[in-house]
Design a protein around this motif. Structure first.
Motif, PDB file in Angstrom:
ATOM      1  N   ARG A  26      24.778  52.543  25.563  1.00 47.44           N
ATOM      2  CA  ARG A  26      26.134  51.899  25.045  1.00 47.44           C
ATOM      3  C   ARG A  26      27.067  51.688  26.268  1.00 47.44           C
ATOM      4  NH1 ARG A  26      29.249  54.761  20.528  1.00 47.44           N
ATOM      5  NH2 ARG A  26      29.361  52.501  19.705  1.00 47.44           N
ATOM      6  N   THR A  27      27.069  52.633  27.176  1.00 47.90           N
ATOM      7  CA  THR A  27      27.956  52.530  28.614  1.00 47.90           C
ATOM      8  C   THR A  27      27.457  51.114  29.374  1.00 47.90           C
ATOM      9  OG1 THR A  27      28.280  54.901  28.689  1.00 47.90           O
ATOM     10  CG2 THR A  27      28.973  53.573  30.728  1.00 47.90           C
ATOM     11  N   TYR A  28      26.213  50.902  29.846  1.00 48.15           N
ATOM     12  CA  TYR A  28      25.634  50.006  30.341  1.00 48.15           C
ATOM     13  C   TYR A  28      25.976  48.593  29.617  1.00 48.15           C
ATOM     14  CZ  TYR A  28      24.426  53.274  33.617  1.00 48.15           C
ATOM     15  OH  TYR A  28      24.285  54.353  34.702  1.00 48.15           O
ATOM     16  N   ALA A  29      25.441  48.667  28.337  1.00 54.50           N
ATOM     17  CA  ALA A  29      25.828  47.336  27.565  1.00 54.50           C
ATOM     18  C   ALA A  29      27.273  46.888  27.630  1.00 54.50           C
ATOM     19  CB  ALA A  29      25.499  47.706  26.290  1.00 54.50           C
ATOM     20  N   ASP A  30      28.350  47.908  27.518  1.00 59.03           N
ATOM     21  CA  ASP A  30      29.722  47.572  27.573  1.00 59.03           C
ATOM     22  C   ASP A  30      30.069  47.027  29.001  1.00 59.03           C
ATOM     23  OD1 ASP A  30      30.167  48.747  24.904  1.00 59.03           O
ATOM     24  OD2 ASP A  30      31.030  50.347  25.733  1.00 59.03           O
ATOM     25  N   ARG A  31      29.524  47.741  29.968  1.00 57.40           N
ATOM     26  CA  ARG A  31      29.757  47.068  31.021  1.00 57.40           C
ATOM     27  C   ARG A  31      29.362  45.697  31.442  1.00 57.40           C
ATOM     28  NH1 ARG A  31      30.671  49.856  36.358  1.00 57.40           N
ATOM     29  NH2 ARG A  31      31.441  48.186  37.746  1.00 57.40           N
ATOM     30  N   LEU A  32      28.033  45.361  30.966  1.00 62.21           N
ATOM     31  CA  LEU A  32      27.579  44.183  31.190  1.00 62.21           C
ATOM     32  C   LEU A  32      28.435  43.045  30.273  1.00 62.21           C
ATOM     33  CD1 LEU A  32      25.180  42.192  31.829  1.00 62.21           C
ATOM     34  CD2 LEU A  32      24.035  43.279  29.881  1.00 62.21           C
ATOM     35  N   VAL A  33      28.621  43.511  29.226  1.00 61.76           N
ATOM     36  CA  VAL A  33      29.585  42.568  28.312  1.00 61.76           C
ATOM     37  C   VAL A  33      30.794  42.168  29.144  1.00 61.76           C
ATOM     38  CG1 VAL A  33      30.773  42.127  26.337  1.00 61.76           C
ATOM     39  CG2 VAL A  33      28.427  42.924  26.203  1.00 61.76           C
ATOM     40  N   THR A  34      31.514  43.171  29.616  1.00 64.19           N
ATOM     41  CA  THR A  34      32.638  43.302  30.276  1.00 64.19           C
ATOM     42  C   THR A  34      32.547  42.148  31.421  1.00 64.19           C
ATOM     43  OG1 THR A  34      33.484  45.293  29.519  1.00 64.19           O
ATOM     44  CG2 THR A  34      34.626  44.318  31.315  1.00 64.19           C
ATOM     45  N   GLU A  35      31.359  42.524  32.391  1.00 64.47           N
ATOM     46  CA  GLU A  35      31.365  41.798  33.641  1.00 64.47           C
ATOM     47  C   GLU A  35      31.088  40.266  33.245  1.00 64.47           C
ATOM     48  OE1 GLU A  35      31.962  42.602  36.346  1.00 64.47           O
ATOM     49  OE2 GLU A  35      31.755  44.977  36.422  1.00 64.47           O
ATOM     50  N   LEU A  36      30.449  39.914  32.282  1.00 66.04           N
ATOM     51  CA  LEU A  36      29.910  38.594  31.887  1.00 66.04           C
ATOM     52  C   LEU A  36      31.417  37.948  31.157  1.00 66.04           C
ATOM     53  CD1 LEU A  36      26.362  38.985  30.322  1.00 66.04           C
ATOM     54  CD2 LEU A  36      27.062  38.205  32.719  1.00 66.04           C
ATOM     55  N   ALA A  37      32.306  38.596  30.437  1.00 67.11           N
ATOM     56  CA  ALA A  37      33.343  38.102  30.122  1.00 67.11           C
ATOM     57  C   ALA A  37      34.219  37.611  31.414  1.00 67.11           C
ATOM     58  CB  ALA A  37      33.982  38.969  29.047  1.00 67.11           C
ATOM     59  N   ASP A  38      34.332  38.612  32.162  1.00 68.58           N
ATOM     60  CA  ASP A  38      35.227  38.353  33.457  1.00 68.58           C
ATOM     61  C   ASP A  38      34.796  37.004  34.321  1.00 68.58           C
ATOM     62  OD1 ASP A  38      36.784  40.630  32.751  1.00 68.58           O
ATOM     63  OD2 ASP A  38      35.895  41.954  34.375  1.00 68.58           O
ATOM     64  N   ALA A  39      33.545  37.046  34.376  1.00 70.37           N
ATOM     65  CA  ALA A  39      32.939  35.887  34.812  1.00 70.37           C
ATOM     66  C   ALA A  39      33.291  34.451  34.299  1.00 70.37           C
ATOM     67  CB  ALA A  39      31.362  36.313  35.120  1.00 70.37           C
ATOM     68  N   GLU A  40      33.093  34.539  33.144  1.00 69.60           N
ATOM     69  CA  GLU A  40      33.500  33.214  32.325  1.00 69.60           C
ATOM     70  C   GLU A  40      34.856  32.875  32.324  1.00 69.60           C
ATOM     71  OE1 GLU A  40      31.352  34.125  28.752  1.00 69.60           O
ATOM     72  OE2 GLU A  40      29.577  32.994  29.345  1.00 69.60           O
ATOM     73  N   ALA A  41      35.697  34.009  32.447  1.00 66.50           N
ATOM     74  CA  ALA A  41      37.177  33.764  32.531  1.00 66.50           C
ATOM     75  C   ALA A  41      37.558  33.180  33.967  1.00 66.50           C
ATOM     76  CB  ALA A  41      37.764  35.004  32.207  1.00 66.50           C
ATOM     77  N   CYS A  42      36.851  33.197  34.932  1.00 67.90           N
ATOM     78  CA  CYS A  42      36.991  32.897  36.309  1.00 67.90           C
ATOM     79  C   CYS A  42      36.838  31.299  36.343  1.00 67.90           C
ATOM     80  CB  CYS A  42      36.471  33.675  37.370  1.00 67.90           C
ATOM     81  SG  CYS A  42      36.749  35.367  37.325  1.00 67.90           S
ATOM     82  N   GLU A  43      37.732  30.808  37.500  1.00 68.05           N
ATOM     83  CA  GLU A  43      37.355  29.324  37.478  1.00 68.05           C
ATOM     84  C   GLU A  43      35.848  29.036  38.144  1.00 68.05           C
ATOM     85  OE1 GLU A  43      39.307  26.576  36.704  1.00 68.05           O
ATOM     86  OE2 GLU A  43      40.257  27.958  35.328  1.00 68.05           O
ATOM     87  N   ASN A  44      35.730  30.065  39.390  1.00 67.51           N
ATOM     88  CA  ASN A  44      34.486  29.846  40.277  1.00 67.51           C
ATOM     89  C   ASN A  44      33.987  31.044  40.623  1.00 67.51           C
ATOM     90  OD1 ASN A  44      35.813  30.427  42.761  1.00 67.51           O
ATOM     91  ND2 ASN A  44      37.079  28.590  42.469  1.00 67.51           N
ATOM     92  N   VAL A  45      32.816  31.132  41.294  1.00 68.58           N
ATOM     93  CA  VAL A  45      32.265  32.382  41.524  1.00 68.58           C
ATOM     94  C   VAL A  45      33.140  33.122  42.556  1.00 68.58           C
ATOM     95  CG1 VAL A  45      30.152  33.158  42.870  1.00 68.58           C
ATOM     96  CG2 VAL A  45      30.006  31.524  41.310  1.00 68.58           C
ATOM     97  N   GLN A  46      33.762  32.620  43.538  1.00 68.84           N
ATOM     98  CA  GLN A  46      34.589  33.163  44.791  1.00 68.84           C
ATOM     99  C   GLN A  46      35.781  34.082  44.000  1.00 68.84           C
ATOM    100  OE1 GLN A  46      35.962  31.032  48.261  1.00 68.84           O
ATOM    101  NE2 GLN A  46      37.558  32.621  48.469  1.00 68.84           N
ATOM    102  N   GLU A  47      36.384  33.375  42.959  1.00 70.03           N
ATOM    103  CA  GLU A  47      37.395  34.272  42.285  1.00 70.03           C
ATOM    104  C   GLU A  47      36.635  35.332  41.476  1.00 70.03           C
ATOM    105  OE1 GLU A  47      40.016  33.366  38.348  1.00 70.03           O
ATOM    106  OE2 GLU A  47      39.554  31.803  39.367  1.00 70.03           O
ATOM    107  N   TRP A  48      35.594  35.271  40.831  1.00 68.96           N
ATOM    108  CA  TRP A  48      34.931  36.518  40.325  1.00 68.96           C
ATOM    109  C   TRP A  48      34.677  37.464  41.402  1.00 68.96           C
ATOM    110  CZ3 TRP A  48      29.281  36.780  38.292  1.00 68.96           C
ATOM    111  CH2 TRP A  48      29.262  37.921  37.763  1.00 68.96           C
ATOM    112  N   GLN A  49      33.995  36.955  42.540  1.00 69.93           N
ATOM    113  CA  GLN A  49      33.620  37.972  43.736  1.00 69.93           C
ATOM    114  C   GLN A  49      34.827  38.789  44.009  1.00 69.93           C
ATOM    115  OE1 GLN A  49      31.667  35.070  46.186  1.00 69.93           O
ATOM    116  NE2 GLN A  49      29.631  35.500  45.409  1.00 69.93           N
ATOM    117  N   GLU A  50      36.247  38.268  44.359  1.00 70.21           N
ATOM    118  CA  GLU A  50      37.143  38.966  44.695  1.00 70.21           C
ATOM    119  C   GLU A  50      37.448  40.106  43.548  1.00 70.21           C
ATOM    120  OE1 GLU A  50      40.186  35.781  45.112  1.00 70.21           O
ATOM    121  OE2 GLU A  50      38.926  35.033  46.903  1.00 70.21           O
ATOM    122  N   ILE A  51      37.229  39.522  42.377  1.00 66.28           N
ATOM    123  CA  ILE A  51      37.795  40.609  41.389  1.00 66.28           C
ATOM    124  C   ILE A  51      36.382  41.961  41.432  1.00 66.28           C
ATOM    125  CG2 ILE A  51      37.472  41.104  38.738  1.00 66.28           C
ATOM    126  CD1 ILE A  51      38.372  38.319  38.443  1.00 66.28           C
TER     127      ILE A  51
END
Length: 107
Positions: A26-51
């Motif tokens: 559960r913990t890692y699944a939640d983290r994975l889903v959160t990371e992917l959602a954060d990525a898709e909310a970013c305009e580009n990879v650099q923005e995600w990398q800064e987060i």
């Protein structure tokens, strides 16, 4: 930013919370889903990398790894045909809007 997946199995795992929870807990699944959602909310990879800050490693082969908790890493590559290069010949991550998740590995 848009994410594609290296295999149908990897896509199924990442897009189906129940499958991710069975594989990673559960913990890692939640983290994975959160990371992917954060990525898709970013305009580009650099923005995600800064987060991500210290939860990211850029490899010599131009792939990058994102820590998913302390036990897993997700490996991504650029699949953006419009990606620019820096003067040093490396990928300019600010120009990358399309990545592929190629693997989730145990640390």
């Amino acid at each position: 930013m848009q994410i594609s997946y290296g295999t149908a199995d990897l896509k199924h795992c990442c897009l189906n919370r129940d499958v991710a929870e069975q594989r990673f807990g559960r913990t890692y699944a939640d983290r994975l889903v959160t990371e992917l959602a954060d990525a898709e909310a970013c305009e580009n990879v650099q923005e995600w990398q800064e987060i991500l800050g210290g939860n990211l490693t850029i490899n010599d082969d131009e792939s990058f790894e994102v820590a998913i908790g302390s036990s897993y890493t997700a490996t991504f590559v650029s699949v953006d045909q419009n990606a620019a290069l820096t003067k040093a010949g490396r990928i300019d991550w600010a120009s990358v809007e399309f990545v592929k998740l190629t693997a989730i590995s145990e640390v």
